[in-house]
Design a protein around this motif. Structure first.
Motif, PDB file in Angstrom:
ATOM      1  N   ALA A 149       0.816  -1.234   0.000  1.00  0.00           N
ATOM      2  CA  ALA A 149       0.000   0.000   0.000  1.00  0.00           C
ATOM      3  C   ALA A 149       0.839   1.268   0.000  1.00  0.00           C
ATOM      4  O   ALA A 149       0.521   2.245   0.681  1.00  0.00           O
ATOM      5  N   THR A 195      -4.570   2.290   0.842  1.00  0.00           N
ATOM      6  CA  THR A 195      -4.615   1.120   1.726  1.00  0.00           C
ATOM      7  C   THR A 195      -5.812   0.233   1.367  1.00  0.00           C
ATOM      8  O   THR A 195      -5.671  -0.993   1.247  1.00  0.00           O
ATOM      9  N   TYR A 207      -0.924  -5.723   6.613  1.00  0.00           N
ATOM     10  CA  TYR A 207      -1.050  -4.364   7.151  1.00  0.00           C
ATOM     11  C   TYR A 207      -1.357  -4.428   8.646  1.00  0.00           C
ATOM     12  O   TYR A 207      -2.470  -4.723   9.064  1.00  0.00           O
ATOM     13  N   GLU A 279      -9.387   6.274   8.201  1.00  0.00           N
ATOM     14  CA  GLU A 279      -8.963   4.872   8.422  1.00  0.00           C
ATOM     15  C   GLU A 279      -9.342   4.430   9.832  1.00  0.00           C
ATOM     16  O   GLU A 279      -8.991   5.092  10.804  1.00  0.00           O
TER      17      GLU A 279
END
Ligand code: HEM
Length: 319
Positions: A149, A195, A207, A279
């Motif tokens: 990412a 992402t 991740y 996020e």
């Protein structure tokens, strides 16, 4: 710079001596005079003389991309510095003192940042205790620094993560369409879009806390160096030059920030990036100002190993 075993023991013993500790400021990194006395004179002198190169330095305008035989990394910052000869143009034999000098001259990076990330970089070399790495060593997937990412590189699942990849970059930079300068909330949204894109498409996507902190850190790095380490406001044309040409935008009017970019300044910007991001928080992970520094300590395996890898420089810097 090799670190003979005997020297490592001497460093340990010296660390145990109790001496009066006074401090001097070097690029906003606190260096203890005791630590400086323990270092070879050339390195102590280096740490007390760090500054961006003057505008008359020929390296600012002496840019050319890698020639055949040169090696490069997935890092636009290091590649740009090599393309200007602030660090070895051939991309090889990167020692911590060489990086400290080159990153300060070209981007006003504090020695604390360069020492911590440089030590992590050494772990990508086939011989970490040999004291140097080549830029192409840094393409190793998922350790020590490379991750999925990225803003401008493909995930290793799809292709070599080293070279700049314009379609990936366009996903990121298009969030700034219509703006003249970067800002932290837009960078956060763009990072989150990258992402989620990797998460959707890459069946081997990794991740966790390390990747989250490192990737916020990389956003903070370009915002700080192309703009300013406090506000993160950078002209878009400077940012494009860094990523798309791996060129310092000196001829466009950019100059290195007067304030150095350090582990604390990056740590604070990471907190701002994360707090303005859509996020979701990773379960059990709280990002605080020290998280960036802590990630490098975790990667190298603690402060003693950091001290050994850097020949005592990290200890002199109070890391
Ligand atoms: C010794 C110092 C450094 C080392 C070892 C290093 C290493 C790396 C590595 C391995 C990556 C790839 C991470 C990924 O998979 O996306 C990376 C990315 C990055 N680095 Fe560096 N770096 C250093 C210094 C710098 C500096 C001074 C800057 C300042 C501009 C910088 C800016 C970036 C940026 C913006 C990225 C993200 C690239 C992307 O997501 O496409 N780095 N770095």
């Amino acid at each position: 710079m090799g670190i003979p075993r005997k020297h490592l023991y001497v460093l340990r013993l010296r660390k145990m001596r109790s001496t009066l500790v006074t401090t001097v400021l070097v690029g906003a990194s606190v260096v203890s005079a005791k630590g400086l006395l323990d270092l070879p004179t050339d390195i102590a002198n280096l740490l007390t003389s760090l500054a961006p190169a003057p505008a008359s330095d020929p390296r600012w305008t002496n840019w050319h991309p890698a020639s055949s035989g040169d090696v490069r990394s997935p890092c636009p910052g290091l590649n740009a510095l090599a393309n200007h000869d602030f660090i070895h143009r051939n991309g090889r034999n990167m020692t911590i003192p060489h990086l400290i000098a080159g990153l300060a001259a070209g981007l006003n990076m504090g020695a604390d940042f360069t020492t911590a990330i440089g030590a992590a970089g050494l772990l990508s070399s086939p011989n970490p205790l040999g004291g140097s790495f080549d830029l192409d060593d840094l393409s190793m997937h998922n350790f020590p620094i490379e991750h999925d990412a990225s803003m401008s590189r493909q995930d290793a699942y799809f292709a070599n993560p080293q070279p700049f990849h314009n379609p990936t970059w366009q996903q990121y930079i298009s969030f700034f369409d219509g703006k003249e300068r970067t800002d932290i909330p837009t960078a956060s949204k763009a990072k989150y879009a990258r992402t989620t894109d990797s998460q959707k498409r890459n069946p081997e996507f990794v991740y966790g806390a390390r990747e989250a902190v490192l990737s916020y850190g990389e956003n903070a790095l370009y915002l700080s160096t192309m703009g300013d380490p406090v506000t993160g406001k950078a002209k878009l044309e400077y940012v494009r030059s860094l990523f798309e040409m791996e060129k310092l935008p000196f001829e466009l009017g950019w100059r290195p920030s007067v304030l150095p970019t350090t582990l604390p300044s990056l740590g604070l910007m990471i907190v701002q990036l994360q707090s303005s991001s859509p996020e979701p928080l990773l379960e059990g992970v709280k990002i605080v100002a020290d998280s960036y520094k802590d990630v490098f300590f975790a990667i190298v395996g603690g402060s003693n190993i950091l001290g050994n890898l850097t020949g005592g420089i990290s200890e002199a810097l109070g890391l």
